[in-house]
Write a protein that holds these residues in place. Sequence first.
Motif, PDB file in Angstrom:
ATOM      1  N   GLY A  90      10.428   8.828   4.301  1.00  0.00           N
ATOM      2  CA  GLY A  90       9.809   8.796   2.966  1.00  0.00           C
ATOM      3  C   GLY A  90       8.311   9.004   3.080  1.00  0.00           C
ATOM      4  O   GLY A  90       7.847   9.787   3.913  1.00  0.00           O
ATOM      5  N   ARG A  91       7.554   8.259   2.248  1.00  0.00           N
ATOM      6  CA  ARG A  91       6.101   8.479   2.230  1.00  0.00           C
ATOM      7  C   ARG A  91       5.471   8.210   3.592  1.00  0.00           C
ATOM      8  O   ARG A  91       4.778   9.047   4.152  1.00  0.00           O
ATOM      9  CB  ARG A  91       5.446   7.586   1.167  1.00  0.00           C
ATOM     10  CG  ARG A  91       5.440   8.226  -0.209  1.00  0.00           C
ATOM     11  CD  ARG A  91       5.059   7.227  -1.253  1.00  0.00           C
ATOM     12  NE  ARG A  91       6.004   6.102  -1.234  1.00  0.00           N
ATOM     13  CZ  ARG A  91       5.886   4.999  -1.940  1.00  0.00           C
ATOM     14  NH1 ARG A  91       4.851   4.819  -2.710  1.00  0.00           N
ATOM     15  NH2 ARG A  91       6.798   4.050  -1.884  1.00  0.00           N
ATOM     16  N   MET A  92       5.702   7.014   4.152  1.00  0.00           N
ATOM     17  CA  MET A  92       5.040   6.669   5.408  1.00  0.00           C
ATOM     18  C   MET A  92       5.675   7.405   6.586  1.00  0.00           C
ATOM     19  O   MET A  92       4.981   7.974   7.419  1.00  0.00           O
ATOM     20  CB  MET A  92       5.087   5.148   5.618  1.00  0.00           C
ATOM     21  CG  MET A  92       4.334   4.660   6.833  1.00  0.00           C
ATOM     22  SD  MET A  92       2.607   5.222   6.922  1.00  0.00           S
ATOM     23  CE  MET A  92       1.863   4.273   5.588  1.00  0.00           C
ATOM     24  N   VAL A 114       7.189  -0.083  11.184  1.00  0.00           N
ATOM     25  CA  VAL A 114       6.083  -0.249  10.233  1.00  0.00           C
ATOM     26  C   VAL A 114       6.552  -1.056   9.024  1.00  0.00           C
ATOM     27  O   VAL A 114       5.892  -1.076   7.989  1.00  0.00           O
ATOM     28  CB  VAL A 114       5.488   1.111   9.782  1.00  0.00           C
ATOM     29  CG1 VAL A 114       4.938   1.884  10.966  1.00  0.00           C
ATOM     30  CG2 VAL A 114       6.487   1.952   9.003  1.00  0.00           C
ATOM     31  N   LEU A 115       7.697  -1.733   9.157  1.00  0.00           N
ATOM     32  CA  LEU A 115       8.260  -2.461   8.022  1.00  0.00           C
ATOM     33  C   LEU A 115       7.401  -3.680   7.666  1.00  0.00           C
ATOM     34  O   LEU A 115       7.230  -4.576   8.494  1.00  0.00           O
ATOM     35  CB  LEU A 115       9.687  -2.942   8.352  1.00  0.00           C
ATOM     36  CG  LEU A 115      10.827  -1.960   8.093  1.00  0.00           C
ATOM     37  CD1 LEU A 115      10.658  -0.678   8.910  1.00  0.00           C
ATOM     38  CD2 LEU A 115      12.161  -2.606   8.418  1.00  0.00           C
ATOM     39  N   ALA A 116       6.895  -3.713   6.454  1.00  0.00           N
ATOM     40  CA  ALA A 116       6.073  -4.844   6.028  1.00  0.00           C
ATOM     41  C   ALA A 116       6.914  -6.117   6.051  1.00  0.00           C
ATOM     42  O   ALA A 116       8.061  -6.123   5.594  1.00  0.00           O
ATOM     43  CB  ALA A 116       5.535  -4.593   4.626  1.00  0.00           C
ATOM     44  N   LYS A 168      12.527   1.013   3.925  1.00  0.00           N
ATOM     45  CA  LYS A 168      12.049  -0.143   3.161  1.00  0.00           C
ATOM     46  C   LYS A 168      12.557  -1.415   3.843  1.00  0.00           C
ATOM     47  O   LYS A 168      13.696  -1.437   4.334  1.00  0.00           O
ATOM     48  CB  LYS A 168      12.578  -0.083   1.722  1.00  0.00           C
ATOM     49  CG  LYS A 168      11.924   1.017   0.898  1.00  0.00           C
ATOM     50  CD  LYS A 168      10.539   0.605   0.461  1.00  0.00           C
ATOM     51  CE  LYS A 168       9.980   1.571  -0.583  1.00  0.00           C
ATOM     52  NZ  LYS A 168       8.523   1.396  -0.738  1.00  0.00           N
ATOM     53  N   PRO A 169      11.734  -2.471   3.847  1.00  0.00           N
ATOM     54  CA  PRO A 169      12.168  -3.694   4.540  1.00  0.00           C
ATOM     55  C   PRO A 169      13.526  -4.204   4.058  1.00  0.00           C
ATOM     56  O   PRO A 169      14.330  -4.701   4.855  1.00  0.00           O
ATOM     57  CB  PRO A 169      11.056  -4.698   4.201  1.00  0.00           C
ATOM     58  CG  PRO A 169       9.866  -3.864   3.872  1.00  0.00           C
ATOM     59  CD  PRO A 169      10.388  -2.593   3.276  1.00  0.00           C
ATOM     60  N   GLN A 170      13.805  -4.048   2.764  1.00  0.00           N
ATOM     61  CA  GLN A 170      15.070  -4.580   2.235  1.00  0.00           C
ATOM     62  C   GLN A 170      16.296  -3.800   2.731  1.00  0.00           C
ATOM     63  O   GLN A 170      17.419  -4.261   2.560  1.00  0.00           O
ATOM     64  CB  GLN A 170      15.047  -4.675   0.703  1.00  0.00           C
ATOM     65  CG  GLN A 170      14.751  -3.409  -0.047  1.00  0.00           C
ATOM     66  CD  GLN A 170      13.258  -3.191  -0.285  1.00  0.00           C
ATOM     67  OE1 GLN A 170      12.422  -3.660   0.474  1.00  0.00           O
ATOM     68  NE2 GLN A 170      12.913  -2.491  -1.361  1.00  0.00           N
TER      69      GLN A 170
HETATM   70  N1  NAP Z   1       3.613   3.557   2.003  1.00  0.00           N
HETATM   71  C1  NAP Z   1       2.676   2.802   2.584  1.00  0.00           C
HETATM   72  O1  NAP Z   1       1.475   2.919   2.315  1.00  0.00           O
HETATM   73  C2  NAP Z   1       3.056   1.767   3.610  1.00  0.00           C
HETATM   74  C3  NAP Z   1       2.040   1.006   4.216  1.00  0.00           C
HETATM   75  C4  NAP Z   1       2.408   0.085   5.208  1.00  0.00           C
HETATM   76  C5  NAP Z   1       3.730  -0.061   5.562  1.00  0.00           C
HETATM   77  N2  NAP Z   1       4.677   0.678   4.925  1.00  0.00           N
HETATM   78  C6  NAP Z   1       6.062   0.459   5.302  1.00  0.00           C
HETATM   79  O2  NAP Z   1       6.681   1.704   5.485  1.00  0.00           O
HETATM   80  C7  NAP Z   1       8.058   1.565   5.149  1.00  0.00           C
HETATM   81  C8  NAP Z   1       8.454   2.732   4.279  1.00  0.00           C
HETATM   82  O3  NAP Z   1       7.693   2.697   3.089  1.00  0.00           O
HETATM   83  P1  NAP Z   1       7.540   4.019   2.201  1.00  0.00           P
HETATM   84  O4  NAP Z   1       6.480   3.740   1.228  1.00  0.00           O
HETATM   85  O5  NAP Z   1       7.443   5.209   3.084  1.00  0.00           O
HETATM   86  O6  NAP Z   1       8.976   3.993   1.488  1.00  0.00           O
HETATM   87  P2  NAP Z   1       9.835   5.235   0.961  1.00  0.00           P
HETATM   88  O7  NAP Z   1       8.945   6.346   0.547  1.00  0.00           O
HETATM   89  O8  NAP Z   1      10.817   4.676  -0.020  1.00  0.00           O
HETATM   90  O9  NAP Z   1      10.617   5.722   2.267  1.00  0.00           O
HETATM   91  C9  NAP Z   1      11.751   5.086   2.782  1.00  0.00           C
HETATM   92  C10 NAP Z   1      12.766   6.163   3.096  1.00  0.00           C
HETATM   93  O10 NAP Z   1      13.849   5.564   3.817  1.00  0.00           O
HETATM   94  C11 NAP Z   1      15.041   6.132   3.318  1.00  0.00           C
HETATM   95  N3  NAP Z   1      16.198   5.282   3.640  1.00  0.00           N
HETATM   96  C12 NAP Z   1      16.816   4.353   2.879  1.00  0.00           C
HETATM   97  N4  NAP Z   1      17.852   3.799   3.559  1.00  0.00           N
HETATM   98  C13 NAP Z   1      17.877   4.380   4.772  1.00  0.00           C
HETATM   99  C14 NAP Z   1      18.697   4.244   5.922  1.00  0.00           C
HETATM  100  N5  NAP Z   1      19.712   3.382   5.954  1.00  0.00           N
HETATM  101  N6  NAP Z   1      18.437   5.001   7.013  1.00  0.00           N
HETATM  102  C15 NAP Z   1      17.415   5.892   7.000  1.00  0.00           C
HETATM  103  N7  NAP Z   1      16.589   6.081   5.923  1.00  0.00           N
HETATM  104  C16 NAP Z   1      16.816   5.324   4.842  1.00  0.00           C
HETATM  105  C17 NAP Z   1      14.777   6.248   1.840  1.00  0.00           C
HETATM  106  O11 NAP Z   1      15.717   7.107   1.223  1.00  0.00           O
HETATM  107  P3  NAP Z   1      16.138   6.808  -0.318  1.00  0.00           P
HETATM  108  O12 NAP Z   1      14.894   7.051  -1.111  1.00  0.00           O
HETATM  109  O13 NAP Z   1      17.230   7.781  -0.554  1.00  0.00           O
HETATM  110  O14 NAP Z   1      16.564   5.362  -0.352  1.00  0.00           O
HETATM  111  C18 NAP Z   1      13.359   6.809   1.842  1.00  0.00           C
HETATM  112  O15 NAP Z   1      13.345   8.211   1.970  1.00  0.00           O
HETATM  113  C19 NAP Z   1       8.236   0.224   4.450  1.00  0.00           C
HETATM  114  O16 NAP Z   1       8.904  -0.679   5.316  1.00  0.00           O
HETATM  115  C20 NAP Z   1       6.834  -0.245   4.193  1.00  0.00           C
HETATM  116  O17 NAP Z   1       6.723  -1.656   4.342  1.00  0.00           O
HETATM  117  C21 NAP Z   1       4.379   1.599   3.973  1.00  0.00           C
END
Ligand code: NAP
Length: 271
Positions: free
Chosen positions: A17-19, A98-100, A74-76
Motif C-alpha cells: 500500500g502507501r508505505m 513497520v507495523l505501528a 495494517k496492524p489489524q
Molecule cells: N503510511 C504511513 O505514513 C505509515 C507510517 C508509519 C508506519 N506505517 C505502517 O505501515 C503499515 C501500512 O500502512 P499503509 O498506510 O501503507 O496502509 P495501506 O496503504 O492500507 O497498505 C496496506 C496494504 O496491505 C494490503 N493487505 C491487506 N491484507 C493483506 C495481507 N493479508 N497480505 C498482504 N497484504 C495485505 C492492503 O490491501 P487492501 O487495501 O486490499 O486491504 C494494502 O494494500 C501499517 O502497519 C502502518 O502502521 C505507515
Amino acid sequence: MRGRSVSLPPVLLLGAGRMGGAMFAGWAARGLAPSVLVDPSMPAGLARPGDILVPAVGGVPDGFSPAAVVLAIKPQMAEAALPPLGRILPAGAVILSVLAGKTIAGLARLIGPGAAIVRAMPNTPAAIGQGMTAACAAHGVTPAQTALCQALLEAVGEVAWVDDEKLIDPITAVSGSGPAYVFLLAELLEQAGIEQGIPPAMARQLARKTVQGAGALLDASPEDASALRMAVTSPNGTTARALSVLMDAAAWPANIRAAVQAATARSRELA
Ligand SMILES: NC(=O)c1ccc[n+]([C@@H]2O[C@H](COP(=O)([O-])OP(=O)(O)OC[C@H]3O[C@@H](n4cnc5c(N)ncnc54)[C@H](OP(=O)(O)O)[C@@H]3O)[C@@H](O)[C@H]2O)c1
C-alpha cells in the motif's frame, strides 16, 4: 534511477500500500533484485519485469528465498496474515516490520519462534524519499541483517537506531505522527490568513510554501531550530509579537508536550 545493477537482495514484501509501495519504489531505484510482493489488492505499476505480485502468501513461489521479509500491512491484519508467513520463512531471512504498535514479542508470537525481527517506525515523507525512520533490532538479529535493514530503510530517508524498544512509542509520537502536526500548522496558518483578508488561494500558497521553505531551510542549516527562529525575530517586531502568543507557557509549549504525551500513551495502548 541509479543504473540497473543489483545492490539489494530479493525481498518479500507483505502489503504494498502507501508505505510498502513507497519503500518498494525506493528499493527499485537502488537496484533491488527480482522480488515478490503480496497484496490482495494487486496494485498495478509497482512490480517490475521479473518481480512477482501475488494476492496472498500461499501464492509465493516455492523456492523463493528472500533475504528480508518486509511487513507493511495494517496492524489489524497481522493476526490473520502473519502465521502463514512463518511457515514459508527461509532460514536467515530478517523480518523488517513497520507495523505501528506491534512489538517484537507480539510479532514473534504470530510468526513463530526464532524469527529475526527488526521493528521500525517510518513516517509519511518516505513517499518522496524524505522519511525519518527509527528502528530497533531484536536480540539475535545479526550485524549483516541489521545492515540489510539499514539499506532498505535508508532507501526512503534517514534512519536512526535505538536499543530500547520502549522508545518506539515516543518516537511514534514525535516523528511517526509528526508530519500530521506540521500539516495542521499549514491548515491553521491558511485559515488565519483568510480571516485576516488574504484571498483563499493566496493564503493556501503562502501557508504551504512557508511550511515547505522553513522545513527546507532547517534541513539545509547546521543551526538549531531555536537559532533559526531567533534569527527571524526582531525585537518588538511582528514575529516577536506572534511568538509571544505561541510561546506562552500555556500555548504551544504545553500543547505540543500534551500532544506527544497523548500519542505516546496511545502507541503503548496499541501495543
Ligand atoms: N503510511 C504511513 O505514513 C505509515 C507510517 C508509519 C508506519 N506505517 C505502517 O505501515 C503499515 C501500512 O500502512 P499503509 O498506510 O501503507 O496502509 P495501506 O496503504 O492500507 O497498505 C496496506 C496494504 O496491505 C494490503 N493487505 C491487506 N491484507 C493483506 C495481507 N493479508 N497480505 C498482504 N497484504 C495485505 C492492503 O490491501 P487492501 O487495501 O486490499 O486491504 C494494502 O494494500 C501499517 O502497519 C502502518 O502502521 C505507515
